[in-house]
Every structure is written in structure tokens, then in C-alpha cells.
Design an enzyme around this catalytic site. Structure first.
Site, mmCIF file in Angstrom:
data_model
loop_
_atom_site.group_PDB
_atom_site.id
_atom_site.type_symbol
_atom_site.label_atom_id
_atom_site.label_comp_id
_atom_site.label_asym_id
_atom_site.label_seq_id
_atom_site.Cartn_x
_atom_site.Cartn_y
_atom_site.Cartn_z
ATOM 1 C CG ASN A 289 -1.768 1.297 1.114
ATOM 2 O OD1 ASN A 289 -2.525 1.399 0.493
ATOM 3 N ND2 ASN A 289 -1.782 2.125 2.408
ATOM 4 C CD GLU A 290 -1.468 5.558 0.026
ATOM 5 O OE1 GLU A 290 -0.847 6.056 1.071
ATOM 6 O OE2 GLU A 290 -2.516 5.878 -0.506
ATOM 7 C CD GLU A 410 -5.941 3.889 -0.153
ATOM 8 O OE1 GLU A 410 -5.582 5.031 0.262
ATOM 9 O OE2 GLU A 410 -5.242 2.832 0.343
#
Length: 506
Positions: A289-290, A410
Site C-alpha cells: 500500500n502506497e 483509494e
């Protein structure tokens, strides 16, 4: 939140088969309850159960201490369970076991894997367009993590089931979750190769419940922001790594990360006997994630993406792989590209995070293009900035990447000051009206729907959903908030593109 004594469902296969599992951390009741630091609470937890006693394992419709034996701290479970005026909103059926609470399905084929073809997702041979959501701290909830690690009104699994039921009814088809916990002291992987079996069984539960409803799951393997299960955890485990950037280059850290994925891919679900790598419930894996490598050359993250993505595909050839990040352009991409990054007054901060959107997305084993947009974190002045970012990435994916589906993976907007009535105020449903957040959600949905109708976008996942009575923190959305009405409307519009029904009978 309080941890009742664990309820163990019947095994889908003999216990002896579980000897293939990796080493696990001891999970005795005594060890778990030490963290509570209260003899009275320990006694209550030891005697209680999330489900009523008895062979039928039915849920208790009563309130609290008599059947469930739980201390509810500052919450009241009656708001979820007492059957006044036809029943509480989204109440579970107390005559059935917790694992048999599916009220409807998404109509998605349960045993078909999501594939890609001609720049689109396909499912069961048909184009697949979806709306869905991100859900936070799911494995903590699904393993009924005890306080002080978590604190919820109900046993965590009940919240998981309630959200899934409501999601299906809302027409949502996909959920993105973390394949690890983020809570200090309650790690899924305690040390390299040593796992907390209770957390893994929570992940089993989530997958099995999603499978029963035809929901598809995107799992993120690590997180850039939280150390537990995140980038820095792998750095700390490596004897040759010392800083965040080493996650992407240090051989030991990378091998531990790859071994983590292999463990999950090869795990056999204790509820249904299906290996994760063979479970069509899984839509895709996100590498992390990211992921950001601040100050790194573009080649650093590119090499890491190509290596670990190939490893994922080797261990699990059935599932798609996405990167799981914001989608910034690197400084080396040139001004025409990186000026579309966030950054006020010509700031280049986003161009120095190691990402390089088009180049990364072109990696052969990356199956789809995903981006995240955070207007308040990026100091955007209004919805126009957010829309421009989404549209620029959709456009560049279509023209410069080619033949890969696009997902707005997101997006969200925080309610910064709960006392500012221009941002949020109570509504008649017991939720919140959030006009500023609603404007950002509407903008994201409008841009996404327009791109989806043009065949350039295949899915949206908002950040993030809490069950009623939980959270909501700055970003959480509940189903009685004004924002959720926009979500339901958007889901209907996305489903209409392919003629997908809102839901089907279970």
C-alpha cells in the site's frame, strides 16, 4: 475491544492436514488476557463467548452478560441486537451460526477468477465493472483481537459479517483489505516465518465469508505508513537494512517479503479447505500500500516492482497483481509529466517519492493500473484539483500504458473538525451529513463514471467503511451518513454499465 473466548467452527478437513502451516506464535487464553491488565475483565472474557453455547451455535439475541458474558466498556451491543420495531438496522439472524449469515450475493460467479482482456477486467467471460470499498483493520476484527489492541461494540467477526451483508445489498462487488494487522503487539507475522495463527484464521474467516457472498477481495501485502506488517518491519527484520529505502534494495528484506507472500499464497483455508492461491474470491494482490522510496532514482522502485511481482506470479499464477500506490511521476519523467503531480507552488515533493506512474504500470507482470488520490493530504484547493488528477491518470493509462484496466483504488476526504457544522452535522438517521466530503466523493464518482462509460476505467474503491457504531475517525463512512447515499447511487450506475444486478438471493 473485549475478546470473548474464541469460537472455533468445525474444520473443513482433518486437523492433521494443518501440519503444513508455518510456525505459529503461542496463542493461549492466558497469554492473550494478560494484556487486559484487569482480573475482573479477564474473568469475564474467559467465561464469555461471541456466540451462544450449544451445538446449533446460534447467535444470542439478548443483550450482554447473561449469554455472551462480555464487558462492553463504553458501547452497548443492544443497539445492534435488540429486535425493537422489526429489528435493529442490518441485525444478524440469531437463529443461525455466525458463519451462515449471508442474506444475498453479489451475483459474481464464486469460482471464476477475475481476468483481463483488451484493457478490461472480465469475470465469467463478461466485462466486469465494479464499485467497492476499502476496509481498515479487518484482520484485527476478524480474529477478535482483545483490548488494548482493538475496541469494538461487538465481537469483531460480527462487524465483518454485518458490513459484508450491507455491502452486497448496496450493490458493491469488491473490497480492498490489508493482508496483515497494523496494531503494535498484535502482528500477524511475529518474526520472519513465525505467525499468529489466530490472525491467519481471521483471514480465513474473511475469505470464506466473502466467498459465500460472491465478493472479490484485493489484498495489500504491506503498508508504507504503519510499521507492523509494513515496510519498516521488513527493514527491522533484515540484518543488512537500516532505513526505509532499503526495503526496495536489501536482499534479505526482499527475501523475507517474498517468503511472506509464499506463506499466504500456499495457506489452506481452515473454514473451506481452499488454498489461497486457488481461491477465486481473491481478485488481486497489491504489492504494497502506497510504496514510496523517497529520494530514490526511478530505477530503484521499478526494479523492485519487476522482481517481487514476478515472484508473486511464480507462487500464485491464478491471481492478478497491482502495485497499490498513488501513481506519481518521477522527476526523470520530465516536467510535462510531473507537473500533474500534487504540489502547491511548484513543489516537487511527489516527484521525489520514487514512483514513476507510466513506467511502473508498463511492467509486464503488473496486470492493472491503480491510483490513489488524497485531496486534503495533498492540500488541494477544491474538487477541481482532484478531478484533474484522476482524469490525467486515466488519460495517460489509456494512451501510454495501453490494454490494462484502470482502478481508482483509494479516494476519500477527512472530516477534520467534528464540531464544524459546515463540515458535518447529525442527520435524522443517526448518522452524519458531510457536505464538504460529499462534494469530493461526487467529483470522484462523476469523473470515474464518465471514464467507465468510455471504457477507460473499470472500478472504484472509496476510503473507507465502518460499521454503524464503529469509528468513524476522520475518514470513516457509515451507512447512515449522507456520503453513503452517493456510494449506493454510484454503485448502481457502475453496475448499469454492464447490466449487472444489484444483488441476488443467497
Amino acid at each position: 475491544w473485549p475478546r470473548p473466548d474464541s469460537h472455533r467452527p468445525p474444520r473443513a478437513f482433518p486437523l492433521a492436514q494443518r501440519t503444513r502451516s508455518p510456525p505459529v506464535m503461542p496463542t493461549s487464553r492466558a497469554r492473550r488476557t494478560l494484556a487486559l491488565a484487569s482480573a475482573a475483565l479477564i474473568a469475564s472474557l474467559a467465561s464469555g463467548r461471541a456466540l451462544a453455547a450449544g451445538e446449533d451455535r446460534a447467535l444470542s439475541p439478548r443483550g450482554r452478560e447473561d449469554t455472551i458474558g462480555r464487558v462492553l466498556l463504553d458501547h452497548d451491543a443492544d443497539r445492534f441486537r435488540v429486535l425493537d420495531d422489526g429489528g435493529a438496522h442490518n441485525a444478524l439472524n440469531y437463529d443461525k451460526p455466525l458463519e451462515d449469515q449471508a442474506t444475498a450475493t453479489t451475483c459474481n460467479p464464486r469460482d471464476d477468477f477475475v481476468r483481463t482482456s483488451g484493457g478490461q477486467f472480465t469475470l465469467g467471460g463478461e466485462r466486469f465493472v465494479f464499485a467497492g470499498w476499502n476496509q481498515w483493520e479487518v484482520l484485527e476484527a476478524a480474529s477478535d483481537a482483545p483490548p488494548p489492541f482493538r475496541h469494538l461494540p461487538l465481537p469483531g467477526r460480527e462487524h465483518v459479517v454485518r458490513v459484508m451483508n450491507e455491502a452486497v445489498d448496496a450493490g458493491l462487488k469488491v473490497v480492498r483489505m490489508w493482508a496483515h494487522t497494523i496494531t503494535p503487539g498484535y502482528a500477524a507475522q511475529v518474526s520472519p516465518g513465525v505467525w499468529n495463527e489466530e490472525v491467519l484464521e481471521g483471514m480465513d474467516f474473511v475469505l470464506d465469508q466473502a466467498r459465500r457472498r460472491g465478493l472479490k477481495i484485493i489484498w495489500a501485502l504491506a503498508d508504507n505508513w504503519y510499521p507492523v506488517g509494513g515496510v519498516m518491519q521488513y527493514v527491522e527484520w533484515s540484518a543488512t537494512a537500516s532505513r526505509h529505502q532499503d526495503f526496495f534494495t536489501d536482499e534479505s528484506a526482499i527475501r523475507i517479503f517474498e517468503a511472506t507472500f509464499e506463506t499466504l499464497a500456499n495457506r489452506v483455508n481452515t473454514f473451506n479447505g481452499v488454498a489461497y492461491k486457488d481461491d477465486a474470491t481473491i481478485f488481486a494482490w497489491n504489492l504494497a500500500n502506497e510504496a514510496r522510496c523517497q529520494g530514490c532514482d526511478a530505477e530503484v522502485m521499478q526494479s523492485w516492482i519487476e522482481r517481487v511481482c514476478a515472484k508473486f506470479k511464480s507462487a500464485d499464477p491464478n491471481h492478478l497483481v497491482g502495485i497499490g500506490y498513488e501513481g506519481f511521476y518521477h522527476e526523470s519523467s520530465g516536467r510535462r509529466k510531473f507537473r500533474t503531480n500534487p504540489g502547491k507552488g511548484g513543489s516537487r515533493w511527489a516527484a521525489r517519492e520514487g514512483q514513476d506512474f507510466v513506467r511502473n504500470a508498463r511492467a509486464e507482470c503488473v496486470d492493472y493500473v491503480g491510483v490513489h488520490v488524497w485531496p486534503d493530504n495533498w492540500n488541494y484547493d477544491g474538487v477541481d484539483n482532484q478531478r484533474e488528477y484522476v482524469e490525467s491518470r486515466v488519460r495517460d493509462a489509456a494512451t501510454d500504458v495501453g490494454n490494462k484496466p484502470f482502478v481508482l483504488e483509494e479516494f476519500g476526504y477527512s472530516v477534520k473538525d467534528p464540531d464544524d457544522t459546515s463540515q458535518v452535522y447529525a442527520n435524522e438517521e443517526g448518522g452524519r451529513n458531510a457536505p464538504v466530503r460529499d462534494a469530493y466523493f461526487s467529483s470522484a464518482f462523476d469523473a470515474s463514471l464518465e471514464a467507465a462509460k468510455a471504457g477507460r476505467l473499470s472500478g472504484t474503491l472509496f476510503w473507507h467503511w465502518y460499521d454503524r457504531g464503529v469509528g468513524p475517525g476522520k475518514y470513516g463512512v457509515r451507512s447512515n451518513d449522507s456520503t453513503f447515499k452517493l456510494i449506493v447511487e454510484h454503485a448502481a450506475a457502475m453496475n448499469a454499465i454492464t447490466g449487472a444486478p444489484r444483488s441476488c438471493a443467497a
